[in-house]
Scaffold this motif. Structure first.
Motif, PDB file in Angstrom:
ATOM      1  N   HIS A  48     -16.316   9.194  10.739  1.00  0.00           N
ATOM      2  CA  HIS A  48     -17.149   8.530   9.638  1.00  0.00           C
ATOM      3  C   HIS A  48     -18.474   8.997   9.426  1.00  0.00           C
ATOM      4  O   HIS A  48     -19.043   9.919  10.367  1.00  0.00           O
TER       5      HIS A  48
ATOM      6  N   MET B 250     -23.087  -3.758   8.780  1.00  0.00           N
ATOM      7  CA  MET B 250     -21.832  -3.234   8.760  1.00  0.00           C
ATOM      8  C   MET B 250     -20.905  -4.128   9.723  1.00  0.00           C
ATOM      9  O   MET B 250     -19.627  -4.439   9.585  1.00  0.00           O
TER      10      MET B 250
ATOM     11  N   ARG C  21     -12.857  -6.435   9.195  1.00  0.00           N
ATOM     12  CA  ARG C  21     -13.439  -5.306   8.803  1.00  0.00           C
ATOM     13  C   ARG C  21     -14.565  -5.262   7.988  1.00  0.00           C
ATOM     14  O   ARG C  21     -14.707  -6.279   7.232  1.00  0.00           O
TER      15      ARG C  21
ATOM     16  N   ARG D  85     -23.309  -0.196   0.611  1.00  0.00           N
ATOM     17  CA  ARG D  85     -23.166   0.982   1.306  1.00  0.00           C
ATOM     18  C   ARG D  85     -23.898   2.012   0.667  1.00  0.00           C
ATOM     19  O   ARG D  85     -23.758   3.231   0.931  1.00  0.00           O
TER      20      ARG D  85
ATOM     21  N   GLU E  17     -22.293   8.209   8.606  1.00  0.00           N
ATOM     22  CA  GLU E  17     -23.653   7.218   8.777  1.00  0.00           C
ATOM     23  C   GLU E  17     -24.580   7.546   7.887  1.00  0.00           C
ATOM     24  O   GLU E  17     -25.372   8.796   8.071  1.00  0.00           O
TER      25      GLU E  17
ATOM     26  N   GLU F 150     -17.084   6.305  15.327  1.00  0.00           N
ATOM     27  CA  GLU F 150     -16.601   4.843  14.813  1.00  0.00           C
ATOM     28  C   GLU F 150     -17.455   4.436  13.745  1.00  0.00           C
ATOM     29  O   GLU F 150     -18.527   5.087  13.348  1.00  0.00           O
ATOM     30  N   GLU F 151     -17.133   3.453  13.032  1.00  0.00           N
ATOM     31  CA  GLU F 151     -17.895   2.878  11.962  1.00  0.00           C
ATOM     32  C   GLU F 151     -19.302   2.661  12.626  1.00  0.00           C
ATOM     33  O   GLU F 151     -19.520   2.136  13.720  1.00  0.00           O
TER      34      GLU F 151
ATOM     35  N   SER G 237     -22.100   3.014   6.588  1.00  0.00           N
ATOM     36  CA  SER G 237     -21.230   4.183   6.925  1.00  0.00           C
ATOM     37  C   SER G 237     -19.953   4.151   5.893  1.00  0.00           C
ATOM     38  O   SER G 237     -19.680   2.952   5.538  1.00  0.00           O
TER      39      SER G 237
END
Length: 392
Positions: free
Chosen positions: A153, A236, A258, A216, A155, A229-230, A173
């Protein structure tokens, strides 16, 4: 960060167009709906504005740089001259707040969030370097879904400070596979509508992620981190998620959903207010339609009898070029304007609904998509017209 700072108060805010409506203190501004729809490219001073703290101030552009760090082999400090040396791309794309049309949703049941009407959206020509080219500078090839160190990911961290992060920076992200795909058109943008970004819109450098909710597309970029990870930031993980109507603030579990990315198909009538007096006779109904993920608008239907019968509106983007959904001549990340002239002899309800190129259609009723944060209100757009005195 050297060269740019986030002020501690609102004493250095930039000037703004007098027609902008202030929705939340000094952090949310939107134009009247009549200002949208009249131009394919939204003028910069009429583009909606959203920030979480005082607008950052650049005091030395030569010292400004963005740190690229994380799960990569070669971290880098990216200066503006580095960005400008990369190939330049123009991408025409809308930004739309996930809370656009939240006010109408709150009339069904109370929601939390900025009270946006229908104007938390705008269409602009963004110019900058593709993020895929930027990431190649630190050894990440195009069309990569994972780095050798396990980064999956990307960010984006802002200078913008917000209370939701306990005074820390706004951040978000996207997947690495999206960031490294040149066809996704993710930009590090430094121009908007042919001019340098102004302070409200992210000067000197911002991210543009076409086809997804505006949250975003991080402004006032401070750093880019390649992570496994996210992003675990507030916006988020504990905001901008779509929950069913059965979930309220007593039983919400943020981890079950999500983060929202794409936005659904949407259309709005801009030529009429929610309730408007008109004279009997012909009127032109116009507005915008858009869908996420690069999907085109296949059709916009308009009803002048409360949804009993429907007429198809004309669709267009650029002057002199016929709009064809998903055709190479069309701007896939942009909105589509629609228009139809009809005869209105009596008071009635006028409705617009759009269908995108994947045959997704707007839901009929807002109550069916109600959610406690009031996001993604894409229900049929309805306005009431009354016979009487009119200045139309």
């Amino acid at each position: 960060m050297p060269g740019i700072k986030g002020p501690s108060d609102y004493s250095q805010e930039p000037p703004r167009h007098p027609c902008l409506q202030i929705n939340s203190k000094a952090t949310s501004f939107a134009p009247p709906r009549s200002a949208l729809g009249s131009s394919y490219v939204t003028p910069v001073d009429l583009f909606y504005k959203r920030n979480h703290g005082p607008i950052p101030v650049v005091d030395d552009i030569e010292r400004y740089c963005v740190d690229i760090t994380g799960l990569i082999q070669t971290p880098k400090k990216l200066c503006m001259r580095d960005v400008r040396m990369l190939p330049k791309y123009n991408v025409t794309a809308i930004l739309q707040c996930a809370g656009n049309r939240r006010t109408a949703m709150s009339k069904t049941r109370k929601v939390r969030g900025v009270g946006w009407d229908v104007s938390a959206i705008g269409n602009a020509v963004w110019r900058g370097a593709k993020l895929a080219d930027v990431l190649a500078l630190v050894g990440i090839p195009k069309l990569t879904s994972s780095t050798q160190s396990g980064g999956k990911h990307v960010e984006f961290v802002s200078i913008d400070k917000c209370k939701e992060e306990n005074g820390g920076p706004y951040k978000a992200s996207i997947p690495l596979s999206q960031a490294t795909n040149p066809e996704a058109d993710v930009l590090l943008a430094y121009e908007m509508n042919g001019e340098p970004l102004n302070r409200d819109h992210g000067y000197p450098l911002r991210v543009i992620v076409p086809g997804v909710i505006g949250a975003r597309s991080v402004k006032w970029l401070d750093s880019i981190n390649i992570i496994a990870e996210e992003c675990q930031g507030f916006f988020m993980q504990k905001d901008y998620k779509m929950f069913p109507p059965s979930v309220d603030w007593d039983n919400i579990n943020w981890s079950t959903r999500r983060p929202q990315m794409d936005f659904p198909v949407q259309s709005v009538i801009c030529s009429l207010e929610d309730v408007q007096s008109i004279k009997p006779g012909k009127i032109t109904i116009s507005g915008y339609a858009a869908s996420g993920g690069g999907r085109g608008i296949e059709r916009v239907d308009v009803s002048i009898d409360g949804g009993k019968t429907w007429l198809e509106a004309s669709r267009f983007q650029k002057t002199g070029i016929p709009y064809i959904s998903d055709h190479e001549s069309s701007d896939k990340w942009a909105w589509v304007l629609f228009e139809i002239t009809v005869d209105i002899p009596y008071s009635t309800e006028i409705i617009a609904k759009a269908v995108d190129s994947a045959a997704n259609v707007q839901p009929e009723n807002v109550r069916d998509i109600w959610n406690l944060r009031g996001i993604l209100n894409t229900s049929w757009h309805r306005v009431q017209v009354r016979m009487g005195h009119s200045n139309m």
